[in-house]
Design an enzyme around this catalytic site. Structure first.
Site, PDB file in Angstrom:
ATOM      1  N   GLY A 250      43.813  38.730  48.863  1.00 18.81           N
ATOM      2  CA  GLY A 250      42.934  39.533  49.242  1.00 18.81           C
ATOM      3  C   GLY A 250      41.951  38.717  49.419  1.00 18.81           C
ATOM      4  O   GLY A 250      41.232  39.448  50.134  1.00 18.81           O
ATOM      5  N   HIS A 251      41.438  37.423  48.790  1.00 19.59           N
ATOM      6  CA  HIS A 251      40.509  36.698  49.661  1.00 19.59           C
ATOM      7  C   HIS A 251      40.761  36.903  51.350  1.00 19.59           C
ATOM      8  O   HIS A 251      39.669  36.523  51.713  1.00 19.59           O
ATOM      9  CB  HIS A 251      40.270  35.359  49.483  1.00 19.59           C
TER      10      HIS A 251
ATOM     11  N   LYS B  96      38.159  45.366  44.524  1.00 22.46           N
ATOM     12  CA  LYS B  96      39.007  44.863  43.104  1.00 22.46           C
ATOM     13  C   LYS B  96      37.394  44.965  42.407  1.00 22.46           C
ATOM     14  O   LYS B  96      38.233  45.509  41.155  1.00 22.46           O
ATOM     15  CB  LYS B  96      40.000  44.279  43.388  1.00 22.46           C
ATOM     16  N   ASP B  97      36.850  44.514  42.585  1.00 28.40           N
ATOM     17  CA  ASP B  97      35.595  43.805  41.624  1.00 28.40           C
ATOM     18  C   ASP B  97      34.694  45.454  42.325  1.00 28.40           C
ATOM     19  O   ASP B  97      33.510  44.748  42.642  1.00 28.40           O
ATOM     20  CB  ASP B  97      35.258  42.563  41.525  1.00 28.40           C
TER      21      ASP B  97
ATOM     22  N   MET C  95      35.637  32.358  43.715  1.00 24.00           N
ATOM     23  CA  MET C  95      35.536  31.039  43.103  1.00 24.00           C
ATOM     24  C   MET C  95      36.987  30.382  43.265  1.00 24.00           C
ATOM     25  O   MET C  95      37.664  29.660  42.538  1.00 24.00           O
ATOM     26  CB  MET C  95      35.305  31.053  41.454  1.00 24.00           C
ATOM     27  N   GLY C  96      37.594  30.433  43.741  1.00 23.52           N
ATOM     28  CA  GLY C  96      38.890  30.052  44.929  1.00 23.52           C
ATOM     29  C   GLY C  96      40.144  30.415  44.123  1.00 23.52           C
ATOM     30  O   GLY C  96      40.443  31.490  43.684  1.00 23.52           O
TER      31      GLY C  96
ATOM     32  N   LEU D  17      42.390  30.874  46.108  1.00 26.21           N
ATOM     33  CA  LEU D  17      42.758  31.930  46.367  1.00 26.21           C
ATOM     34  C   LEU D  17      43.883  32.681  46.981  1.00 26.21           C
ATOM     35  O   LEU D  17      45.324  32.130  46.984  1.00 26.21           O
ATOM     36  CB  LEU D  17      42.793  31.555  48.399  1.00 26.21           C
ATOM     37  N   HIS D  18      44.069  34.271  46.604  1.00 26.51           N
ATOM     38  CA  HIS D  18      44.620  35.220  47.455  1.00 26.51           C
ATOM     39  C   HIS D  18      44.837  36.201  48.499  1.00 26.51           C
ATOM     40  O   HIS D  18      44.448  35.430  49.389  1.00 26.51           O
ATOM     41  CB  HIS D  18      45.306  35.741  45.858  1.00 26.51           C
TER      42      HIS D  18
HETATM   43  O1  PAF Z   1      34.083  37.883  42.565  1.00 25.88           O
HETATM   44  C1  PAF Z   1      34.396  36.444  42.873  1.00 25.88           C
HETATM   45  O2  PAF Z   1      34.853  35.166  42.797  1.00 25.88           O
HETATM   46  C2  PAF Z   1      32.374  35.991  42.163  1.00 25.88           C
HETATM   47  O3  PAF Z   1      32.613  36.705  40.736  1.00 25.88           O
HETATM   48  C3  PAF Z   1      31.538  35.274  43.283  1.00 25.88           C
HETATM   49  C4  PAF Z   1      30.984  36.481  43.973  1.00 25.88           C
HETATM   50  C5  PAF Z   1      32.387  34.183  43.955  1.00 25.88           C
HETATM   51  C6  PAF Z   1      30.476  34.703  42.210  1.00 25.88           C
HETATM   52  O4  PAF Z   1      30.638  33.495  41.687  1.00 25.88           O
END
Ligand code: PAF
Length: 284
Positions: free
Chosen positions: A38-39, A151-152, A32-33, A35-36
Site C-alpha cells: 500500500g505504501h 484506506k484511511d 509510520m514505517g 512499509l507494505h
Molecule cells: O497514515 C499514517 O501512517 C500516519 O497517520 C501519518 C499520516 C504518517 C501521520 O503520522
C-alpha cells in the site's frame, strides 16, 4: 540504490532548499514505517507526480490514544529502507523525536468537522496528533504534493482540509486502497494478527462488499448495516465499533443513498483494531 536516511530537519532542508531553487516539484509520502505494498503504491504515484520524492518514517506518539498500541506498533527501519531501494527516492526522512517535538513543544493542530466523527470520536486526540505531525512534516519537507492512501479515508479528508485551511501549500493526493487477494486491506497492523485471526480478517471487507451491493440495489440502509455488523461478529470479530454509510468527502450521515458515499468500518479482532472503507455509488 538506497536513498540517504536523514534524521535532522536542517539536513533535510539543505536538500529541499536546493531542490526548490532548481525549480523541482517536491513530493512527500508520510508513513509510520512497516512499509507494505500500500505504501509502495503511494511511492510509485509520488515518483510519477513529483521531481523529488521524500518518504518520511516517524511513529508519531501523539496520534496513539492507547499506549499499548504505540508500544506494539511495528518498527522495521532497515527492512523499510530495503523495500524503498528499487524506487530510488531522493531521501528517507526518519526524524529523531526532538526534530518533531523539541523540548517545550506545546502546539496542537486541531480540526473540527470531518475530524470529530468516527475515528475522531472513537480515538480521542488521534486526529489532533495526525494533524500536528502532518503540519510539521509538510513544513519541514516543503512539499508541493503529498500522497495518502484511501484506506484511511477519514485521515485523507482531514489532511486535505488541514492543508487548505492553513494554506500549507501542499496538494494532497489520494490513492486507492491496496488489498490482499482475499480482500483484506493492507495495513501495518495486519502484522499483529495471529494466524487464526488472519484467516477471519477478510470477513470485514466481504460483509462490506455485500452491504454495498444491497445498498446500491436500493435496500434499506439501516437494516443492511445492522445485518452486515452481525455478519462480521459471527465471522469471529470481537466487536464492530462502527459500520456506517457516510457522504463521500464530508462524512455527513446518510440514511438513504442520495449521492456518492462511503461505507466505513472499524472492528476489533483478537486485540487488533482493523478499519476499512469502500465507495458506494448511487445508480444513474
Ligand atoms: O497514515 C499514517 O501512517 C500516519 O497517520 C501519518 C499520516 C504518517 C501521520 O503520522
Amino acid at each position: 540504490m538506497t536513498a540517504p536516511i536523514i534524521r535532522r530537519k536542517d539536513d533535510l532542508q539543505a536538500l529541499t532548499r536546493a531542490w526548490r531553487r532548481a525549480g523541482d516539484v517536491i513530493g512527500v509520502v508520510p508513513t509510520m514505517g512497516a512499509l507494505h505494498q500500500g505504501h509502495l503504491s503511494l511511492v510509485r504515484a509520488a515518483k510519477a507526480g513529483a521531481d523529488r520524492v521524500i518518504v518520511t518514517i516517524f511513529v508519531n506518539p501523539k496520534q496513539f490514544n492507547d499506549p499499548k498500541d504505540l508500544e506494539n506498533y511495528p518498527r522495521t527501519e532497515e527492512d523499510d529502507a530495503r523495500k524503498l531501494a528499487p524506487f530510488a527516492v531522493d531521501a528517507i526522512y526518519v526524524p529523531d523525536p526532538d526534530q518533531i517535538y523539541p523540548d517545550g513543544f506545546v502546539t496542537t493542530v486541531s480540526l473540527g468537522g470531518v475530524a470529530s466523527v468516527l475515528e475522531g470520536a472513537a480515538r480521542p486526540g488521534h486526529f489532533d496528533g495526525v494533524a500536528t505531525v502532518v503540519t510539521k512534516l509538510f513544513t519541514q519537507t516543503m512539499a508541493d504534493r503529498a500522497w495518502f492512501g484511501e484506506k484511511d479515508y477519514q485521515q485523507l479528508q482531514v489532511v486535505t482540509r488541514l492543508s487548505a485551511d492553513l494554506d500549507l501549500g501542499t496538494e494532497v493526493v489520494g490513492c486507492p486502497t491496496i488489498r490482499e487477494e482475499d480482500g483484506l486491506a493492507l495495513s501495518s497492523r495486519n502484522l499483529l494478527l495471529s494466524d487464526r485471526a488472519r484467516i477471519k480478517a477478510p470477513a470485514l471487507n466481504a460483509a462490506m462488499e455485500r452491504a454495498r451491493g444491497r445498498i446500491e440495489a436500493g435496500e434499506e440502509v439501516a437494516q443492511v448495516l445492522d445485518e452486515a455488523s452481525l455478519e462480521v461478529e459471527r465471522a469471529g470479530f470481537n466487536a464492530v465499533e462502527y459500520l456506517v454509510l457516510r457522504a463521500a468527502g464530508t462524512l455527513a450521515p446518510m440514511d438513504r443513498l442520495t449521492g456518492p458515499a462511503r461505507l466505513l468500518a472499524a472492528a476489533q479482532l483478537a486485540g487488533v483494531r482493523l478499519i476499512d472503507t469502500i465507495a458506494v455509488t448511487p445508480p444513474d
